[in-house]
Design a protein around this motif. Sequence first.
Motif, PDB file in Angstrom:
ATOM      1  N   ARG A 180      -3.173 -30.897  70.553  1.00  0.00           N
ATOM      2  CA  ARG A 180      -3.819 -29.955  71.453  1.00  0.00           C
ATOM      3  C   ARG A 180      -3.125 -29.996  72.824  1.00  0.00           C
ATOM      4  O   ARG A 180      -2.312 -30.890  73.089  1.00  0.00           O
ATOM      5  N   THR A 181      -3.494 -29.078  73.691  1.00  0.00           N
ATOM      6  CA  THR A 181      -3.001 -29.092  75.068  1.00  0.00           C
ATOM      7  C   THR A 181      -3.890 -29.999  75.908  1.00  0.00           C
ATOM      8  O   THR A 181      -5.111 -29.807  75.937  1.00  0.00           O
ATOM      9  N   PRO A 182      -3.343 -30.996  76.583  1.00  0.00           N
ATOM     10  CA  PRO A 182      -4.163 -31.843  77.449  1.00  0.00           C
ATOM     11  C   PRO A 182      -4.882 -31.037  78.524  1.00  0.00           C
ATOM     12  O   PRO A 182      -4.413 -29.977  78.954  1.00  0.00           O
ATOM     13  N   ALA A 183      -6.030 -31.561  78.977  1.00  0.00           N
ATOM     14  CA  ALA A 183      -6.895 -30.803  79.889  1.00  0.00           C
ATOM     15  C   ALA A 183      -6.434 -30.831  81.334  1.00  0.00           C
ATOM     16  O   ALA A 183      -6.823 -29.962  82.123  1.00  0.00           O
ATOM     17  N   ALA A 184      -5.635 -31.797  81.725  1.00  0.00           N
ATOM     18  CA  ALA A 184      -5.233 -31.915  83.133  1.00  0.00           C
ATOM     19  C   ALA A 184      -4.549 -30.630  83.596  1.00  0.00           C
ATOM     20  O   ALA A 184      -3.615 -30.154  82.934  1.00  0.00           O
ATOM     21  N   PRO A 185      -4.968 -30.048  84.722  1.00  0.00           N
ATOM     22  CA  PRO A 185      -4.393 -28.755  85.139  1.00  0.00           C
ATOM     23  C   PRO A 185      -2.899 -28.805  85.421  1.00  0.00           C
ATOM     24  O   PRO A 185      -2.209 -27.794  85.255  1.00  0.00           O
ATOM     25  N   TRP A 186      -2.384 -29.950  85.841  1.00  0.00           N
ATOM     26  CA  TRP A 186      -0.946 -30.046  86.125  1.00  0.00           C
ATOM     27  C   TRP A 186      -0.106 -30.060  84.853  1.00  0.00           C
ATOM     28  O   TRP A 186       1.088 -29.783  84.893  1.00  0.00           O
ATOM     29  N   TRP A 187      -0.730 -30.364  83.703  1.00  0.00           N
ATOM     30  CA  TRP A 187       0.041 -30.591  82.491  1.00  0.00           C
ATOM     31  C   TRP A 187       0.725 -29.314  81.998  1.00  0.00           C
ATOM     32  O   TRP A 187       1.846 -29.366  81.480  1.00  0.00           O
ATOM     33  N   VAL A 188       0.094 -28.156  82.128  1.00  0.00           N
ATOM     34  CA  VAL A 188       0.664 -26.915  81.598  1.00  0.00           C
ATOM     35  C   VAL A 188       1.699 -26.301  82.534  1.00  0.00           C
ATOM     36  O   VAL A 188       2.291 -25.265  82.218  1.00  0.00           O
ATOM     37  N   GLN A 189       1.943 -26.931  83.687  1.00  0.00           N
ATOM     38  CA  GLN A 189       2.978 -26.480  84.602  1.00  0.00           C
ATOM     39  C   GLN A 189       4.219 -27.357  84.416  1.00  0.00           C
ATOM     40  O   GLN A 189       4.127 -28.583  84.458  1.00  0.00           O
ATOM     41  N   ARG A 190       5.359 -26.726  84.220  1.00  0.00           N
ATOM     42  CA  ARG A 190       6.575 -27.504  83.994  1.00  0.00           C
ATOM     43  C   ARG A 190       6.903 -28.381  85.206  1.00  0.00           C
ATOM     44  O   ARG A 190       7.451 -29.472  85.068  1.00  0.00           O
TER      45      ARG A 190
END
Length: 323
Positions: free
Chosen positions: A152-162
Amino acid sequence: MSRLRVGVVGTGFIAGRHLAALTASPDVAVVAVADPVRERAEAAAARCGARAHGDGLALLDTEELDAVWLCVPPFAHGPLEAAAVARGLPFFVEKPLALDLATAEAVAVEVARTGLPTAVGYHWRHLGVVQRAAETVPAGEVQLVTGSWLDRTPAAPWWVQRGGSGGQVVEQTTHVLDLARLLAGEVDLVSAAERPAGADGEVPTAAVALLHFASGAVGSVSSTRVLGWRHAVGLQVVTEGRVVELSERSLTDHSLRVVTADGEEVSRSDEDPVAAEDRAFVDVLLGRSAGVRVPYAEALRTHALACAADRAAREGTSVRPAS
């Protein structure tokens, strides 16, 4: 008994595992905890009887420590390590070493110059099942390596930003790449491809890397973050007449499966590898052990491979990992 005075920077999930392990150690005193969210720092510090700081650099500036654990997101690495080196302070750092390769290389130069004790959180190397796999598979006999991190995609907001995580390959799949290096040796060349990010951020939704090992073995490692559960995290290594498979279901649920024409043998492990790697570093710092399994220089080789796979996918080219 002499107690090691340590600080911990970060209060997220993996930092919490380190805090629990360190607090439970009779020869360790966690004296300070830092997090940019002050309330989180205060809550974590209260649980272990420590002082709270709203900034890791402030912790390093004001506390008298024997060592520090740096458990921060990829984008926060660099200044903390530089401050620890400037103070001659041994440090444990969670993977990945940084967002990019240049930052980690600069830290590595200073660590080598000072001879500072370091350890890095490639925790799988502390598992008994991984050690048995390494004994079962001499690197020169490997023919094929296949790995995956399907999750899954981790929940931390910084994670989906390269610019926050560095991407899934750098932030997560680096564990699988580290296993590949351990069992099959160094990688000479990486080719890769990725599927563009969705609407939720900049990190690709899927990627695959093709690995050419110095030994002549070939391999592939696949990553995706589009599932609602952890589906498959692990590595398969094929030698003549044998398949060795390592898998992780959770932080404390790992297995080793060895298959031959005569059948298969499965070993399961509920070891806590985070506690094991912390204990190993503490023992080094207290003079009870000569060295750690993953010092900074060794982790840099895995980080270089992850960065090469990420670059190859972004640029659509083949990349030779930095040595």
